[in-house]
Motif scaffolding. Sequence first.
Motif, PDB file in Angstrom:
ATOM      1  N   VAL A  54     -14.094  -3.938   2.570  1.00  0.00           N
ATOM      2  CA  VAL A  54     -13.347  -2.759   2.100  1.00  0.00           C
ATOM      3  C   VAL A  54     -11.887  -3.149   1.873  1.00  0.00           C
ATOM      4  O   VAL A  54     -11.270  -2.794   0.859  1.00  0.00           O
ATOM      5  CB  VAL A  54     -13.438  -1.607   3.133  1.00  0.00           C
ATOM      6  CG1 VAL A  54     -12.625  -0.406   2.670  1.00  0.00           C
ATOM      7  CG2 VAL A  54     -14.887  -1.202   3.360  1.00  0.00           C
ATOM      8  N   PHE A  55     -11.331  -3.900   2.830  1.00  0.00           N
ATOM      9  CA  PHE A  55      -9.934  -4.338   2.796  1.00  0.00           C
ATOM     10  C   PHE A  55      -9.632  -5.067   1.488  1.00  0.00           C
ATOM     11  O   PHE A  55      -8.686  -4.721   0.762  1.00  0.00           O
ATOM     12  CB  PHE A  55      -9.714  -5.265   4.003  1.00  0.00           C
ATOM     13  CG  PHE A  55      -8.304  -5.725   4.226  1.00  0.00           C
ATOM     14  CD1 PHE A  55      -7.242  -4.834   4.263  1.00  0.00           C
ATOM     15  CD2 PHE A  55      -8.031  -7.067   4.467  1.00  0.00           C
ATOM     16  CE1 PHE A  55      -5.946  -5.262   4.518  1.00  0.00           C
ATOM     17  CE2 PHE A  55      -6.742  -7.504   4.722  1.00  0.00           C
ATOM     18  CZ  PHE A  55      -5.696  -6.599   4.738  1.00  0.00           C
ATOM     19  N   MET A  58     -10.261  -2.897  -1.871  1.00  0.00           N
ATOM     20  CA  MET A  58      -9.315  -1.803  -2.094  1.00  0.00           C
ATOM     21  C   MET A  58      -7.884  -2.303  -2.306  1.00  0.00           C
ATOM     22  O   MET A  58      -7.212  -1.897  -3.250  1.00  0.00           O
ATOM     23  CB  MET A  58      -9.324  -0.850  -0.887  1.00  0.00           C
ATOM     24  CG  MET A  58     -10.631  -0.185  -0.613  1.00  0.00           C
ATOM     25  SD  MET A  58     -10.865   1.306  -1.589  1.00  0.00           S
ATOM     26  CE  MET A  58      -9.631   2.387  -0.877  1.00  0.00           C
ATOM     27  N   VAL A  59      -7.411  -3.152  -1.392  1.00  0.00           N
ATOM     28  CA  VAL A  59      -5.982  -3.475  -1.372  1.00  0.00           C
ATOM     29  C   VAL A  59      -5.614  -4.395  -2.542  1.00  0.00           C
ATOM     30  O   VAL A  59      -4.572  -4.229  -3.163  1.00  0.00           O
ATOM     31  CB  VAL A  59      -5.566  -4.080  -0.020  1.00  0.00           C
ATOM     32  CG1 VAL A  59      -4.072  -4.351   0.009  1.00  0.00           C
ATOM     33  CG2 VAL A  59      -5.945  -3.135   1.114  1.00  0.00           C
ATOM     34  N   PHE A  60      -6.474  -5.386  -2.862  1.00  0.00           N
ATOM     35  CA  PHE A  60      -6.293  -6.227  -4.045  1.00  0.00           C
ATOM     36  C   PHE A  60      -4.858  -6.746  -4.182  1.00  0.00           C
ATOM     37  O   PHE A  60      -4.215  -6.620  -5.221  1.00  0.00           O
ATOM     38  CB  PHE A  60      -6.706  -5.460  -5.311  1.00  0.00           C
ATOM     39  CG  PHE A  60      -6.678  -6.295  -6.560  1.00  0.00           C
ATOM     40  CD1 PHE A  60      -7.347  -7.498  -6.634  1.00  0.00           C
ATOM     41  CD2 PHE A  60      -5.966  -5.885  -7.676  1.00  0.00           C
ATOM     42  CE1 PHE A  60      -7.313  -8.271  -7.772  1.00  0.00           C
ATOM     43  CE2 PHE A  60      -5.918  -6.655  -8.831  1.00  0.00           C
ATOM     44  CZ  PHE A  60      -6.603  -7.853  -8.873  1.00  0.00           C
TER      45      PHE A  60
ATOM     46  N   MET B  10      -8.241   0.967  11.223  1.00  0.00           N
ATOM     47  CA  MET B  10      -8.368   0.047  10.089  1.00  0.00           C
ATOM     48  C   MET B  10      -8.527   0.800   8.776  1.00  0.00           C
ATOM     49  O   MET B  10      -7.917   0.439   7.761  1.00  0.00           O
ATOM     50  CB  MET B  10      -9.562  -0.894  10.307  1.00  0.00           C
ATOM     51  CG  MET B  10      -9.317  -1.994  11.321  1.00  0.00           C
ATOM     52  SD  MET B  10      -7.887  -3.018  10.904  1.00  0.00           S
ATOM     53  CE  MET B  10      -8.398  -3.699   9.338  1.00  0.00           C
ATOM     54  N   LEU B  11      -9.368   1.849   8.776  1.00  0.00           N
ATOM     55  CA  LEU B  11      -9.607   2.578   7.525  1.00  0.00           C
ATOM     56  C   LEU B  11      -8.345   3.308   7.067  1.00  0.00           C
ATOM     57  O   LEU B  11      -8.034   3.325   5.870  1.00  0.00           O
ATOM     58  CB  LEU B  11     -10.782   3.557   7.693  1.00  0.00           C
ATOM     59  CG  LEU B  11     -12.157   2.880   7.835  1.00  0.00           C
ATOM     60  CD1 LEU B  11     -13.259   3.923   8.029  1.00  0.00           C
ATOM     61  CD2 LEU B  11     -12.476   1.994   6.623  1.00  0.00           C
ATOM     62  N   ILE B  14      -6.004   0.645   5.692  1.00  0.00           N
ATOM     63  CA  ILE B  14      -6.435   0.170   4.368  1.00  0.00           C
ATOM     64  C   ILE B  14      -6.133   1.216   3.297  1.00  0.00           C
ATOM     65  O   ILE B  14      -5.654   0.876   2.205  1.00  0.00           O
ATOM     66  CB  ILE B  14      -7.942  -0.191   4.393  1.00  0.00           C
ATOM     67  CG1 ILE B  14      -8.166  -1.466   5.219  1.00  0.00           C
ATOM     68  CG2 ILE B  14      -8.480  -0.367   2.973  1.00  0.00           C
ATOM     69  CD1 ILE B  14      -9.624  -1.769   5.512  1.00  0.00           C
ATOM     70  N   LEU B  17      -2.530   0.956   2.604  1.00  0.00           N
ATOM     71  CA  LEU B  17      -2.193  -0.287   1.898  1.00  0.00           C
ATOM     72  C   LEU B  17      -2.602  -0.203   0.425  1.00  0.00           C
ATOM     73  O   LEU B  17      -1.933  -0.757  -0.449  1.00  0.00           O
ATOM     74  CB  LEU B  17      -2.875  -1.485   2.575  1.00  0.00           C
ATOM     75  CG  LEU B  17      -2.297  -1.859   3.942  1.00  0.00           C
ATOM     76  CD1 LEU B  17      -3.171  -2.893   4.643  1.00  0.00           C
ATOM     77  CD2 LEU B  17      -0.874  -2.387   3.808  1.00  0.00           C
ATOM     78  N   THR B  18      -3.718   0.511   0.144  1.00  0.00           N
ATOM     79  CA  THR B  18      -4.131   0.708  -1.249  1.00  0.00           C
ATOM     80  C   THR B  18      -3.078   1.534  -1.991  1.00  0.00           C
ATOM     81  O   THR B  18      -2.711   1.227  -3.133  1.00  0.00           O
ATOM     82  CB  THR B  18      -5.499   1.415  -1.308  1.00  0.00           C
ATOM     83  OG1 THR B  18      -6.412   0.701  -0.470  1.00  0.00           O
ATOM     84  CG2 THR B  18      -6.030   1.470  -2.724  1.00  0.00           C
ATOM     85  N   VAL B  19      -2.583   2.573  -1.323  1.00  0.00           N
ATOM     86  CA  VAL B  19      -1.519   3.389  -1.913  1.00  0.00           C
ATOM     87  C   VAL B  19      -0.278   2.532  -2.180  1.00  0.00           C
ATOM     88  O   VAL B  19       0.367   2.648  -3.222  1.00  0.00           O
ATOM     89  CB  VAL B  19      -1.170   4.585  -0.985  1.00  0.00           C
ATOM     90  CG1 VAL B  19       0.063   5.313  -1.491  1.00  0.00           C
ATOM     91  CG2 VAL B  19      -2.354   5.536  -0.885  1.00  0.00           C
ATOM     92  N   THR B  21      -0.168  -0.688  -2.828  1.00  0.00           N
ATOM     93  CA  THR B  21      -0.406  -1.539  -4.000  1.00  0.00           C
ATOM     94  C   THR B  21      -0.161  -0.753  -5.290  1.00  0.00           C
ATOM     95  O   THR B  21       0.552  -1.202  -6.187  1.00  0.00           O
ATOM     96  CB  THR B  21      -1.847  -2.091  -4.017  1.00  0.00           C
ATOM     97  OG1 THR B  21      -2.089  -2.781  -2.792  1.00  0.00           O
ATOM     98  CG2 THR B  21      -2.054  -3.055  -5.173  1.00  0.00           C
ATOM     99  N   ARG B  25       2.959  -1.637  -7.828  1.00  0.00           N
ATOM    100  CA  ARG B  25       2.570  -2.229  -9.111  1.00  0.00           C
ATOM    101  C   ARG B  25       2.727  -1.248 -10.260  1.00  0.00           C
ATOM    102  O   ARG B  25       3.097  -1.629 -11.366  1.00  0.00           O
ATOM    103  CB  ARG B  25       1.120  -2.709  -9.049  1.00  0.00           C
ATOM    104  CG  ARG B  25       0.937  -3.918  -8.160  1.00  0.00           C
ATOM    105  CD  ARG B  25       0.082  -4.957  -8.837  1.00  0.00           C
ATOM    106  NE  ARG B  25      -0.083  -6.109  -7.960  1.00  0.00           N
ATOM    107  CZ  ARG B  25      -1.226  -6.434  -7.379  1.00  0.00           C
ATOM    108  NH1 ARG B  25      -2.305  -5.730  -7.598  1.00  0.00           N
ATOM    109  NH2 ARG B  25      -1.292  -7.488  -6.603  1.00  0.00           N
TER     110      ARG B  25
END
Lengths: 240, 111
Positions: A54-55, A58-60, B10-11, B14, B17-19, B21, B25
């Motif tokens: 998932v890490f 998602m994070v990419f 963790m979820l 994550i 961390l997606t937010v 990115t 970007r």
Amino acid sequence: MRRARHRWIAPFTKESYREGIAAMMPLALAISVWGVVTGVAIVNAGMTVPIALVFTLMVFAGSAQLATLPLLAVGAPLWVVWITAALVNLRFVIFSAASRNYFIGLPWRQRLLAGYLNGDLGFALFQRRFADDTERGTAEQHGYFYGGAMVNWVAWQIASIAGILLGGLAPTQWGLELAASLALLAVLIPMANKFPAVAGIVVTAVLSVLTVGMPMKLGLLVSVLVGGAVAMAADAWSTS
Amino acid sequence: MNGFDDTLYMLVAIAGLTVVTFATRSSFFVLPPSLELPPMVERALRYAPVCALTAIVAPAVLTRDHAPFISWHNHQMWAVLAAGLVFARWRNMTAMIVVGMALFTVLRLWT
């Protein structure tokens, strides 16, 4: 020319899409090495395989993933984790400002996805290819961008997932977490090209080592703040 | 405490961390076109990642058990030094990782 209207993908030409693929292909090996190293480092640090998948999906953002790994390992406060990732990722803000004119005319969903896909290598290739174009935001430019981004994304995801699935097999004595430090060094060294950056690096390195005992990994943020201030001061001094 | 074993932690991490990115970007792709990046801010944005990456790598290599570890016996330190020189000279990431890991393994097995 792709005519079908798509919510997330801007119209692009097939020829330039292929050109973008061809331009990124020689870099696929380096991307894959980075991806495998990242995947192996993630599971060797102790992250479970499902969470690791998932890490990375998602994070990419390899450098942010590797940078937050030691923080997540000790359960650092979430705001420290997120700020650290944001600091490492701030270089992408510069990228987005530099390439916004090629995308600004698109619907917001297409801009959002294009930004997410705008990594270090794709940005460098794109800038080199189109910096002299006076017309910005053409279907040709978007095709080249998507072609490179597609190779980057696929190579990265396959490699990091392979690293995650195989990484657990390597004994911990091999010290594969060192490979994570080396991969980050590969991002860091090209940025250390001027005196202010070097001054910032030296100050941050010394402080981060001395403050490593601080609770909640706060030594990291303290040393970045001071090191960054020193770099800014050195910049002001060297340009004055 | 080990954060990896706390699935909720963790979820949430994550998701955030997606937010991060997307936010970095896509920042200037979605900000109003009238908003420019002032040169002063651009410089700060340039130095922040340099320092943040340093603050991750330096303690990982130069500390052990939350204390500075700068010694002849720090194998990681020598490996990173050699790898850094290889990369600075040839700009080849694969060669650099191979050299760094090889030197580390040699030092670990023979000293």
